[in-house]
Structures are given as structure tokens and as C-alpha cells.
Design a protein around this motif. Sequence first.
Motif, PDB file in Angstrom:
ATOM      1  N   GLY A   8       0.860  -1.005   0.055  1.00  0.00           N
ATOM      2  CA  GLY A   8       0.025   0.041   0.015  1.00  0.00           C
ATOM      3  C   GLY A   8       0.804   1.106   0.078  1.00  0.00           C
ATOM      4  O   GLY A   8       1.794   1.268  -0.830  1.00  0.00           O
ATOM      5  N   MET A   9       0.567   2.307   0.742  1.00  0.00           N
ATOM      6  CA  MET A   9       1.196   3.377   1.053  1.00  0.00           C
ATOM      7  C   MET A   9       2.522   3.463   1.921  1.00  0.00           C
ATOM      8  O   MET A   9       3.018   4.396   2.408  1.00  0.00           O
ATOM      9  CB  MET A   9       0.334   4.495   1.321  1.00  0.00           C
ATOM     10  CG  MET A   9      -0.611   4.878   0.053  1.00  0.00           C
ATOM     11  SD  MET A   9      -1.829   6.390   0.380  1.00  0.00           S
ATOM     12  CE  MET A   9      -2.759   6.021   1.716  1.00  0.00           C
ATOM     13  N   SER A  10       2.487   2.356   2.480  1.00  0.00           N
ATOM     14  CA  SER A  10       3.657   2.061   3.510  1.00  0.00           C
ATOM     15  C   SER A  10       5.048   2.185   2.661  1.00  0.00           C
ATOM     16  O   SER A  10       5.093   1.839   1.646  1.00  0.00           O
ATOM     17  CB  SER A  10       3.688   1.155   4.454  1.00  0.00           C
ATOM     18  OG  SER A  10       2.658   1.060   5.220  1.00  0.00           O
ATOM     19  N   ASP A  11       6.115   2.634   3.342  1.00  0.00           N
ATOM     20  CA  ASP A  11       7.683   2.318   2.634  1.00  0.00           C
ATOM     21  C   ASP A  11       7.700   1.042   2.398  1.00  0.00           C
ATOM     22  O   ASP A  11       7.262  -0.076   2.926  1.00  0.00           O
ATOM     23  CB  ASP A  11       8.565   2.906   3.752  1.00  0.00           C
ATOM     24  CG  ASP A  11       8.615   4.438   3.843  1.00  0.00           C
ATOM     25  OD1 ASP A  11       7.916   4.968   2.976  1.00  0.00           O
ATOM     26  OD2 ASP A  11       9.123   4.886   4.917  1.00  0.00           O
ATOM     27  N   ASP A  12       8.657   0.891   1.346  1.00  0.00           N
ATOM     28  CA  ASP A  12       9.306  -0.370   1.025  1.00  0.00           C
ATOM     29  C   ASP A  12      10.570  -0.673   1.972  1.00  0.00           C
ATOM     30  O   ASP A  12      11.266   0.491   2.402  1.00  0.00           O
ATOM     31  CB  ASP A  12       9.839  -0.241  -0.453  1.00  0.00           C
ATOM     32  CG  ASP A  12       8.887  -0.595  -1.442  1.00  0.00           C
ATOM     33  OD1 ASP A  12       7.594  -0.745  -1.032  1.00  0.00           O
ATOM     34  OD2 ASP A  12       9.041   0.084  -2.616  1.00  0.00           O
ATOM     35  N   ALA A  13      10.805  -1.863   2.241  1.00  0.00           N
ATOM     36  CA  ALA A  13      11.852  -2.297   2.936  1.00  0.00           C
ATOM     37  C   ALA A  13      13.263  -2.173   2.246  1.00  0.00           C
ATOM     38  O   ALA A  13      13.302  -2.341   1.071  1.00  0.00           O
ATOM     39  CB  ALA A  13      11.662  -3.723   3.494  1.00  0.00           C
ATOM     40  N   LYS A  14      14.534  -1.524   2.849  1.00  0.00           N
ATOM     41  CA  LYS A  14      15.641  -1.448   2.247  1.00  0.00           C
ATOM     42  C   LYS A  14      16.065  -2.785   1.674  1.00  0.00           C
ATOM     43  O   LYS A  14      16.755  -3.066   0.715  1.00  0.00           O
ATOM     44  CB  LYS A  14      16.555  -1.016   2.997  1.00  0.00           C
ATOM     45  CG  LYS A  14      16.179   0.657   3.589  1.00  0.00           C
ATOM     46  CD  LYS A  14      17.345   0.886   4.410  1.00  0.00           C
ATOM     47  CE  LYS A  14      16.735   2.607   4.758  1.00  0.00           C
ATOM     48  NZ  LYS A  14      15.703   2.467   5.727  1.00  0.00           N
ATOM     49  N   ASP A  15      15.703  -3.950   2.524  1.00  0.00           N
ATOM     50  CA  ASP A  15      16.108  -5.246   2.229  1.00  0.00           C
ATOM     51  C   ASP A  15      14.717  -6.233   1.866  1.00  0.00           C
ATOM     52  O   ASP A  15      14.256  -6.263   3.123  1.00  0.00           O
ATOM     53  CB  ASP A  15      17.060  -5.910   3.194  1.00  0.00           C
ATOM     54  CG  ASP A  15      17.511  -7.252   2.783  1.00  0.00           C
ATOM     55  OD1 ASP A  15      16.993  -8.055   1.991  1.00  0.00           O
ATOM     56  OD2 ASP A  15      18.638  -7.752   3.353  1.00  0.00           O
ATOM     57  N   VAL A  16      14.731  -7.167   0.887  1.00  0.00           N
ATOM     58  CA  VAL A  16      13.433  -7.737   0.872  1.00  0.00           C
ATOM     59  C   VAL A  16      13.263  -8.852   1.857  1.00  0.00           C
ATOM     60  O   VAL A  16      12.117  -9.269   2.304  1.00  0.00           O
ATOM     61  CB  VAL A  16      13.228  -8.251  -0.542  1.00  0.00           C
ATOM     62  CG1 VAL A  16      12.811  -7.267  -1.818  1.00  0.00           C
ATOM     63  CG2 VAL A  16      14.230  -9.245  -1.006  1.00  0.00           C
ATOM     64  N   ASN A  17      14.382  -9.178   2.564  1.00  0.00           N
ATOM     65  CA  ASN A  17      14.250 -10.293   3.539  1.00  0.00           C
ATOM     66  C   ASN A  17      13.625  -9.657   4.954  1.00  0.00           C
ATOM     67  O   ASN A  17      13.275 -10.516   5.738  1.00  0.00           O
ATOM     68  CB  ASN A  17      15.863 -10.585   3.837  1.00  0.00           C
ATOM     69  CG  ASN A  17      16.518 -11.462   2.803  1.00  0.00           C
ATOM     70  OD1 ASN A  17      15.565 -12.444   1.964  1.00  0.00           O
ATOM     71  ND2 ASN A  17      17.623 -11.385   2.459  1.00  0.00           N
ATOM     72  N   GLU A  18      13.364  -8.517   5.069  1.00  0.00           N
ATOM     73  CA  GLU A  18      12.525  -7.794   6.161  1.00  0.00           C
ATOM     74  C   GLU A  18      11.155  -8.232   6.091  1.00  0.00           C
ATOM     75  O   GLU A  18      10.422  -8.076   7.073  1.00  0.00           O
ATOM     76  CB  GLU A  18      12.837  -6.636   6.343  1.00  0.00           C
ATOM     77  CG  GLU A  18      14.343  -5.934   6.367  1.00  0.00           C
ATOM     78  CD  GLU A  18      14.293  -4.277   6.680  1.00  0.00           C
ATOM     79  OE1 GLU A  18      13.743  -3.833   7.341  1.00  0.00           O
ATOM     80  OE2 GLU A  18      15.081  -3.722   5.823  1.00  0.00           O
ATOM     81  N   TYR A  19      10.808  -8.794   4.789  1.00  0.00           N
ATOM     82  CA  TYR A  19       9.211  -8.987   4.942  1.00  0.00           C
ATOM     83  C   TYR A  19       9.139 -10.321   5.408  1.00  0.00           C
ATOM     84  O   TYR A  19       9.760 -11.413   4.850  1.00  0.00           O
ATOM     85  CB  TYR A  19       8.998  -9.157   3.297  1.00  0.00           C
ATOM     86  CG  TYR A  19       9.089  -7.453   2.700  1.00  0.00           C
ATOM     87  CD1 TYR A  19       8.560  -6.556   3.277  1.00  0.00           C
ATOM     88  CD2 TYR A  19       9.608  -7.415   1.386  1.00  0.00           C
ATOM     89  CE1 TYR A  19       8.586  -5.250   2.601  1.00  0.00           C
ATOM     90  CE2 TYR A  19       9.461  -6.444   0.682  1.00  0.00           C
ATOM     91  CZ  TYR A  19       9.358  -5.209   1.348  1.00  0.00           C
ATOM     92  OH  TYR A  19       9.274  -4.030   0.500  1.00  0.00           O
ATOM     93  N   SER A  20       8.254 -10.855   6.244  1.00  0.00           N
ATOM     94  CA  SER A  20       7.979 -12.157   6.938  1.00  0.00           C
ATOM     95  C   SER A  20       6.754 -11.939   7.731  1.00  0.00           C
ATOM     96  O   SER A  20       6.336 -10.884   8.292  1.00  0.00           O
ATOM     97  CB  SER A  20       9.147 -12.294   7.870  1.00  0.00           C
ATOM     98  OG  SER A  20       9.211 -11.500   8.958  1.00  0.00           O
ATOM     99  N   VAL A  21       6.327 -13.293   8.116  1.00  0.00           N
ATOM    100  CA  VAL A  21       5.020 -13.225   8.702  1.00  0.00           C
ATOM    101  C   VAL A  21       5.272 -12.754  10.116  1.00  0.00           C
ATOM    102  O   VAL A  21       4.612 -12.020  10.750  1.00  0.00           O
ATOM    103  CB  VAL A  21       4.642 -14.535   8.854  1.00  0.00           C
ATOM    104  CG1 VAL A  21       3.369 -14.824   9.916  1.00  0.00           C
ATOM    105  CG2 VAL A  21       4.220 -15.362   7.561  1.00  0.00           C
ATOM    106  N   GLU A  22       6.545 -13.102  10.645  1.00  0.00           N
ATOM    107  CA  GLU A  22       6.946 -12.484  12.031  1.00  0.00           C
ATOM    108  C   GLU A  22       7.043 -11.096  11.948  1.00  0.00           C
ATOM    109  O   GLU A  22       6.679 -10.524  13.151  1.00  0.00           O
ATOM    110  CB  GLU A  22       8.252 -13.248  12.401  1.00  0.00           C
ATOM    111  CG  GLU A  22       8.337 -14.650  12.691  1.00  0.00           C
ATOM    112  CD  GLU A  22       8.477 -15.384  11.323  1.00  0.00           C
ATOM    113  OE1 GLU A  22       8.203 -16.836  11.184  1.00  0.00           O
ATOM    114  OE2 GLU A  22       8.655 -14.973  10.053  1.00  0.00           O
TER     115      GLU A  22
END
Length: 322
Positions: A90-104
Motif C-alpha cells: 500500500g502506502m507504507s515504505d518499502d523495505a531496504k532489504d526484501v528479507n525484512e518481509y516476513s510473517v513474524e
Amino acid sequence: MTSTLKALLVFACFTCSTIYSQTDPNIFDKFESKFYEINGYKINVEVLGEGDPIFFLPGGPGNSHDYMQGAFGQYYKTNTVVFFDWLGRGMSDDAKDVNEYSVEADVELIEKLRKLLKFDKISLVGHSYGTVPAQAYAIKYKDNVDKMVLINGFHSGAMWQANCDSYNHYAKTHFPEKWVAVDSLRKLGYVSSQEPLKTVYGDFPTKYIYYHNTTLRSKVPKKKYRGWAGDVYTTIIGRDGDFDVSGSMINQDYRQQLKDVKAKTLVVAGRYDGVSTPEFAVQYKTFMPEAQFEMFEQSGHNPYLEEPEKFYALFDEFMDVK
């Protein structure tokens, strides 16, 4: 399912057609974005109303909050409703590293927002992937959750994999002419996040996958928004997630812990759901015997769109909406 199909889900999820569903054409304009800085990122949060707080958790993983707002925004009249975009969506920032995306990470964002908004207890309403962090949160932070509604969800990475297998079997057996191209590309080593397989796989008809009523039409916000984030989906579900689930999703398994959840829980399923199939959805009766389970006999993956009168009456009763 593939990201192309996910994008179609986003559009389908805005349709509303009866007095029990969202009839206000300006519902999106009633909400205002506020950006909270969390872990160095700006996170979009939209809060409205008074009363007991409800957090609405969208699916994907990759969807923005908008379709949930279109379906549940009206509850600002009785509750404090909280819609937000997870990191990278959505309108939230992107992570600098995609590995920051997780269920946790999604689970922890719920907790950080609860504290920032100064709520004691919250209720959670998750749809599809949104049920995953909802359950994980209710297990980890069990004293912080009042009620929980799981709409067409997943109790484990194993269930997500099984449902991918179910869909692929359906696609292969019902559309063998199209599957020849998929099979050829798979033999050449292409994974579901790669072109041209991504496009070929996403071209399959979505009837009996996301919805049963194919006459539904979309309603979307007037403003521009990012409705789908493919990099988030690929990271959490895996590079070949439509065939072989990996990422942090495959490690989720709540089956043995669901019986210990303190929150009053409603589990909703759709008889024609090709994503969270009934074969596995009914297992919630075993893993969460204290929960209320409701099968919607004329729905696919979105019962609040396909059987809105029944759905909203059930939702209002469960949430004790006055």
C-alpha cells in the motif's frame, strides 16, 4: 496463487451490493492516512470511530488495506476501526532489504501499532493471508486479543502448500490446453515468479478460485494506490510459491496451539473456495474446537461479497455490534 490472480482478487474485493455491505460510495474519503515511523519506516495507518478497537488485516501477502476498508469501513459507526498497510504494501515504505518481509515482522507490526495507538485489548479480523499473522499474534500475545475473525484463512504453511496443490490439480484437469504451456515452462526450469511463466500461469480463469459469483463488479478508491506488492508475496511465500511454498510461510504451523488461544474466535469458510479449500478449512473444527465455525454454501474466497446479508448479520452478532 500467482500474483496476477492476486491482483484480480484485489479488484473483486471492493464490490458491495446490498444494505448489509458497504453502500457508502465515499467510504474511502472518510479515512485519513497518518504515517507512523516504526523501525525507521513510515507505516500508513487509518483510524476512525470510537469504541472497542478492531484491526483489519488484508490478504496476499501483498495486498494493501483498501479492499478491507471497502468491506468493513462502515464499522467506524460502532467501533474504532484500524486499517493499515504492512511494510512494503500500500502506502507504507518499502523495505531496504526484501528479507525484512516476513510473517513474524507482520505480527510484530500489529503489536507496535497496538502500543502506539494506546489500546489495551484489540480484536483482529483477518482475511486470507491476513489470518496468518492474526493467529500468530493471538498465540504470542494472547492476553491482548479480545475477539478474532478468520475469514477463509490458513492454519499452517502445510495448508497453504496443500491448497496450491489443489488449485494446480484443478487448473491442470479443467484447462489441459493451457496447462501444456505451464508444463513446458516448468520443464525448462522456470519458477512461478519468473516471466513468461508468471503471465501464462496468471492467465487461468479465476472462477471457483477466488469467487463463486462471477457477476461481481469492483468498487475502488478514487485515489491512486498500490494494491499489490509482488516482491512481498515472493519473499514470504517463495520464488516458486505457487508450486513449492517456502519463505517464512512454510514455517508457520498453529495447529497444536490454536486450542490455547484465549480470544473468542469465529472461523469463516466458503464452499467454493479454491484458495482456502473446504477440505482443509473444516480442520479448524478439530484444531480449534471452541471456535464458532461457519461454512458459506454459495461463496468462494470472499463470503462478505457473495453472501453479504448472511455474513454481516453473523459478523454483527459475533462482534456484538449495537
